[in-house]
Design an enzyme around this catalytic site. Structure first.
Site, PDB file in Angstrom:
ATOM      1  N   HIS A   8      27.049  39.429  41.113  1.00 24.62           N
ATOM      2  CA  HIS A   8      28.484  38.854  40.936  1.00 24.62           C
ATOM      3  C   HIS A   8      28.526  37.967  39.920  1.00 24.62           C
ATOM      4  O   HIS A   8      27.965  36.832  39.549  1.00 24.62           O
ATOM      5  CB  HIS A   8      29.011  38.233  42.392  1.00 24.62           C
ATOM      6  CG  HIS A   8      30.405  37.563  42.365  1.00 24.62           C
ATOM      7  ND1 HIS A   8      31.357  38.547  42.545  1.00 24.62           N
ATOM      8  CD2 HIS A   8      30.896  36.280  42.498  1.00 24.62           C
ATOM      9  CE1 HIS A   8      32.499  37.775  42.609  1.00 24.62           C
ATOM     10  NE2 HIS A   8      32.339  36.379  42.415  1.00 24.62           N
ATOM     11  N   LEU A   9      29.878  37.903  39.156  1.00 29.32           N
ATOM     12  CA  LEU A   9      30.055  37.054  37.999  1.00 29.32           C
ATOM     13  C   LEU A   9      31.547  36.554  38.137  1.00 29.32           C
ATOM     14  O   LEU A   9      32.438  37.217  38.342  1.00 29.32           O
ATOM     15  CB  LEU A   9      29.840  37.622  36.660  1.00 29.32           C
ATOM     16  CG  LEU A   9      30.269  37.002  35.466  1.00 29.32           C
ATOM     17  CD1 LEU A   9      29.365  35.848  35.242  1.00 29.32           C
ATOM     18  CD2 LEU A   9      30.177  37.691  34.368  1.00 29.32           C
ATOM     19  N   HIS A  10      31.796  35.317  38.196  1.00 29.11           N
ATOM     20  CA  HIS A  10      33.067  34.774  38.138  1.00 29.11           C
ATOM     21  C   HIS A  10      33.216  33.316  37.331  1.00 29.11           C
ATOM     22  O   HIS A  10      31.980  32.669  37.190  1.00 29.11           O
ATOM     23  CB  HIS A  10      33.764  34.461  39.523  1.00 29.11           C
ATOM     24  CG  HIS A  10      32.926  33.483  40.313  1.00 29.11           C
ATOM     25  ND1 HIS A  10      32.011  33.709  41.151  1.00 29.11           N
ATOM     26  CD2 HIS A  10      33.366  32.044  40.533  1.00 29.11           C
ATOM     27  CE1 HIS A  10      31.520  32.593  41.763  1.00 29.11           C
ATOM     28  NE2 HIS A  10      32.295  31.641  41.332  1.00 29.11           N
ATOM     29  N   GLN A  11      34.338  33.059  36.896  1.00 31.66           N
ATOM     30  CA  GLN A  11      34.515  31.588  36.191  1.00 31.66           C
ATOM     31  C   GLN A  11      35.336  30.800  37.101  1.00 31.66           C
ATOM     32  O   GLN A  11      36.478  31.180  37.332  1.00 31.66           O
ATOM     33  CB  GLN A  11      35.042  31.948  34.711  1.00 31.66           C
ATOM     34  CG  GLN A  11      35.217  30.899  34.011  1.00 31.66           C
ATOM     35  CD  GLN A  11      34.104  30.506  32.960  1.00 31.66           C
ATOM     36  OE1 GLN A  11      33.146  30.758  33.352  1.00 31.66           O
ATOM     37  NE2 GLN A  11      34.596  29.914  31.970  1.00 31.66           N
TER      38      GLN A  11
END
Length: 91
Positions: free
Chosen positions: A43-46
């Site tokens: 999972h990738l988020h900023q």
């Protein structure tokens, strides 16, 4: 492609928050990988965190509380309207 899309969404989020809340700056950050606290490795988020001069960023650590200048529902409504307006303008 994923890195570019994340960058574009981050920039868009900053523009919308800047229009709605007029912060003096931003903290940006990501957790990548389970060891870094992402919880799900793929999972990738900023994180886009608005900041103002003199804001009380120590409160969550020291007092386990957060100072909010407006009700969260109002903030959500303002951000949703601004995000939708940005999308409709071709920005």
């Amino acid at each position: 492609a994923e890195r570019s899309e994340t960058g574009e969404l981050t920039a868009r989020a900053m523009e919308v928050v800047r229009d709605v809340s007029a912060p003096h700056g931003f903290n940006l950050g990501m957790n990548q990988g389970a060891v870094a606290g992402a919880g799900i490795a793929a999972h990738l988020h900023q994180h886009v965190v608005p900041r103002w001069g003199g804001d009380s960023n120590f409160l969550p650590v020291v007092a386990r509380t957060k100072a909010l200048p407006q009700v969260l529902d109002e903030t959500r409504q303002l951000l949703t309207a601004a995000w939708s307006a940005e999308a409709g303008s071709g920005a």
